[in-house]
Design an enzyme around this catalytic site. Sequence first.
Site, PDB file in Angstrom:
ATOM      1  N   LYS A  20     -34.117 -29.072 -39.694  1.00 50.45           N
ATOM      2  CA  LYS A  20     -34.093 -30.552 -39.675  1.00 50.45           C
ATOM      3  C   LYS A  20     -35.362 -31.155 -40.290  1.00 50.45           C
ATOM      4  CE  LYS A  20     -34.668 -32.674 -35.761  1.00 50.45           C
ATOM      5  NZ  LYS A  20     -35.258 -33.904 -35.201  1.00 50.45           N
ATOM      6  N   ARG A  32     -31.989 -40.525 -27.935  1.00 52.23           N
ATOM      7  CA  ARG A  32     -31.941 -39.286 -27.187  1.00 52.23           C
ATOM      8  C   ARG A  32     -30.845 -39.307 -26.119  1.00 52.23           C
ATOM      9  NH1 ARG A  32     -35.818 -35.407 -27.653  1.00 52.23           N
ATOM     10  NH2 ARG A  32     -37.636 -36.477 -28.449  1.00 52.23           N
ATOM     11  N   ARG A  35     -36.936 -11.321 -35.906  1.00 55.61           N
ATOM     12  CA  ARG A  35     -38.350 -11.571 -36.182  1.00 55.61           C
ATOM     13  C   ARG A  35     -39.259 -10.696 -35.303  1.00 55.61           C
ATOM     14  NH1 ARG A  35     -38.455 -18.006 -37.279  1.00 55.61           N
ATOM     15  NH2 ARG A  35     -38.535 -18.170 -35.008  1.00 55.61           N
ATOM     16  N   ARG A  83     -41.684 -11.942 -30.271  1.00 52.38           N
ATOM     17  CA  ARG A  83     -42.337 -13.063 -29.583  1.00 52.38           C
ATOM     18  C   ARG A  83     -41.416 -13.586 -28.478  1.00 52.38           C
ATOM     19  NH1 ARG A  83     -44.196 -17.311 -34.039  1.00 52.38           N
ATOM     20  NH2 ARG A  83     -41.938 -17.341 -34.265  1.00 52.38           N
ATOM     21  N   ARG A 142     -32.503 -22.552 -25.383  1.00 54.45           N
ATOM     22  CA  ARG A 142     -32.923 -23.751 -26.134  1.00 54.45           C
ATOM     23  C   ARG A 142     -31.734 -24.394 -26.828  1.00 54.45           C
ATOM     24  NH1 ARG A 142     -37.048 -21.693 -30.055  1.00 54.45           N
ATOM     25  NH2 ARG A 142     -36.968 -23.741 -31.023  1.00 54.45           N
TER      26      ARG A 142
END
Length: 224
Positions: free
Chosen positions: A11, A86, A124, A157, A168
Site C-alpha cells: 500500500k 478506520r 524470510r 523473525r 495481523r
Amino acid sequence: MVLFGSPGSGKGTQAKYLVKWLGIPQISTGDMLREHVRNGTELGKAIEARMKAGQLVPDRLVNELVFERLHRPDCRHGCILDGYPRTPEQATELMGFLEGTEMTEVVIHLVVDYNVIISRMAGRRVCPQCGTLYNAISNRPAKEGLCDLDGAGLMVRDDDRADVVRARLDEYEALTRPVIESFRKAGVKLFQVNASDQGPQAIFETIRKDLETSGLAGKELVGR
Ligand SMILES: [Zn+2]
C-alpha cells in the site's frame, strides 16, 4: 481517494506512485495526530489527555482533524487518505462531509491472497549476527540456513512467523471489511485491485487504468 491494503499488499508504495502521478497530497491521520500533539494545539492537548488515560481518540476529533485538512488549498484537486476512515462511523461522516463539497470519494482496495503473503513472509530469514535479510524465493543464502557474510545460523523473525502474520491479517480483515462494506452500500466508486501476483509497477498501471477509464483521473484532470 481512500486506499485500503492489508499488511504485505504494498500500500505504501502505491500511495507514493499515486502522489507522484496526480500531484496530490497523502494525508496520514497518524502523522496529523502526532503533529498536533507535538505543536501543543488545543486539539493536540485533547488528544494527548485521551492517550495518557489509555483511551482511543474519539471519532469526532479525528473527523474534525481530517475535514479541516481537506479544506486546505492543496487538497482542491484531491488527496489520498491513509489510515482513515478506520470505522464505518467515520466512513459515514466522511461521505456526509463530501456531499457538501465539490469532492467525491473513490475507494481503492488492494486485494491480496493471504496464502501468498503468508508464504512470502514465511520464506524470510535474518542473520542474528549482522542483520542481513534473506528470502527463500529471491535472495537465498549460498549455503542453506547460513549467512553468506559470517556463517551464522539464520533465524525467522518474530514478525514473520506464520501465526503472527495470520493474526495481523485477521485483525486487518476484521477492522477493514466493515468500512469497505459501508462504502459499497452507499454506492461509492470502489476498485478492487489484485495485488497478489503482479509487481508494484503493474499494480499501479492497473489502478491508473481504472481511474482513467472511469474519468476520475487522467490527463485532463491532472495538473489543472
Ligand atoms: Zn550475517
